[in-house]
Design a protein around this motif. Sequence first.
Motif, short mmCIF file in Angstrom:
data_model
loop_
_atom_site.label_atom_id
_atom_site.label_comp_id
_atom_site.label_asym_id
_atom_site.label_seq_id
_atom_site.Cartn_x
_atom_site.Cartn_y
_atom_site.Cartn_z
N THR A 11 0.83 -1.00 -0.08
CA THR A 11 -0.07 0.03 -0.01
C THR A 11 0.75 1.30 -0.03
N SER A 12 2.06 1.15 0.62
CA SER A 12 2.91 2.38 0.46
C SER A 12 3.57 2.70 -0.63
N VAL A 16 3.40 5.28 -8.63
CA VAL A 16 4.34 6.20 -8.70
C VAL A 16 4.34 7.49 -7.41
N GLU A 17 3.07 7.91 -7.15
CA GLU A 17 3.10 8.96 -6.46
C GLU A 17 3.34 8.71 -4.92
N ARG A 18 2.97 7.45 -4.65
CA ARG A 18 3.29 6.97 -3.24
C ARG A 18 4.74 6.61 -3.24
N ILE A 19 5.32 6.10 -4.43
CA ILE A 19 6.74 5.74 -4.27
C ILE A 19 7.34 7.04 -4.16
N VAL A 22 7.55 7.54 -0.40
CA VAL A 22 8.39 6.76 0.15
C VAL A 22 10.13 7.29 0.06
N ALA A 23 10.00 7.71 -1.27
CA ALA A 23 11.52 8.43 -1.42
C ALA A 23 11.90 9.53 -0.61
N ARG A 24 10.97 10.29 -0.15
CA ARG A 24 11.07 11.48 0.72
C ARG A 24 11.35 10.91 1.93
N GLY A 79 13.14 -0.85 -8.80
CA GLY A 79 13.66 0.06 -9.71
C GLY A 79 12.98 1.33 -10.02
N LEU A 80 11.73 1.45 -9.84
CA LEU A 80 11.15 2.65 -9.64
C LEU A 80 11.55 3.60 -8.57
#
Length: 282
Positions: A11-12, A16-19, A22-24, A79-80
Amino acid sequence: MAVVVMKFGGTSVADVERIKNVARHVKREADAGNKVAVVVSAMAGATNQLVGWVNEAAPLHDKREYDAVVASGEQVTAGLTAIVLQSMGVKARSWQGWQIPIETNTAHGSARIAGIPGDDLRRSMDAGEVAVITGFQGIEPKARRIATLGRGGSDTSAVAVAVALKADVCDIYTDVDGIYTTDPRIVPKARRLSKVSYEEMLEMASSGSKVLQTRSVELAMVHQVRTRVLSSFTKPEDMAPVGAAPLESVGTIVCGEDEIMETQVVSGIAYARDEAKITMLK
């Protein structure tokens, strides 16, 4: 400088927006100078779709080929995530289970981790690179075949990586901000626990609590890995990096009983909706 393992569930990383969110979270830890390994699950619904395709192809199928198919979901997410981190100026690369390697036994579909040498992984992190690792998968070394750890196996992957790296903490990011005395969606007065022992968490997980996979709690208990449950939906800027604030200031820490000064007789209540009790009277 701390060594931090961060795990993000389906779910996290659902899109792509949620990824990017996550990156932040990952960037917050990297900017603080911490060494970071990120373990990711497949995007929400991806594994179910892959399993469905396998069953549609052949109801009776080779488990080794099953693993080759269903493990691909995590590869996409890793990868994303690495791509998004690089776009934010964070040095990162993706790692598949066989590249580390995460070595497993031969029980394809529900393999158990045998060991993680991880020398290349440690060298990469020592050089300041964030490691984005596919959860749920490893490699059966003799036949050199991909093996998966069973549903929910990314939690176990994260704890195992934390053991291999001697991490200071293994942060499990989910859609809840900690472990509660019971489900807050059903009982509004449920309280978030700041700490819970491995034994209590293991009992809750085996009784129906879906916050952590049972095998991951067992592994954390055996190796005494401090594991913290957090919400990935908390704004990254509202959370302090590891080392800048006490770990118990956010989420719930799963730890040894010696870290808990005083514990309640009952820590929490787990439940299952799909169970029924039938009493037959003679």
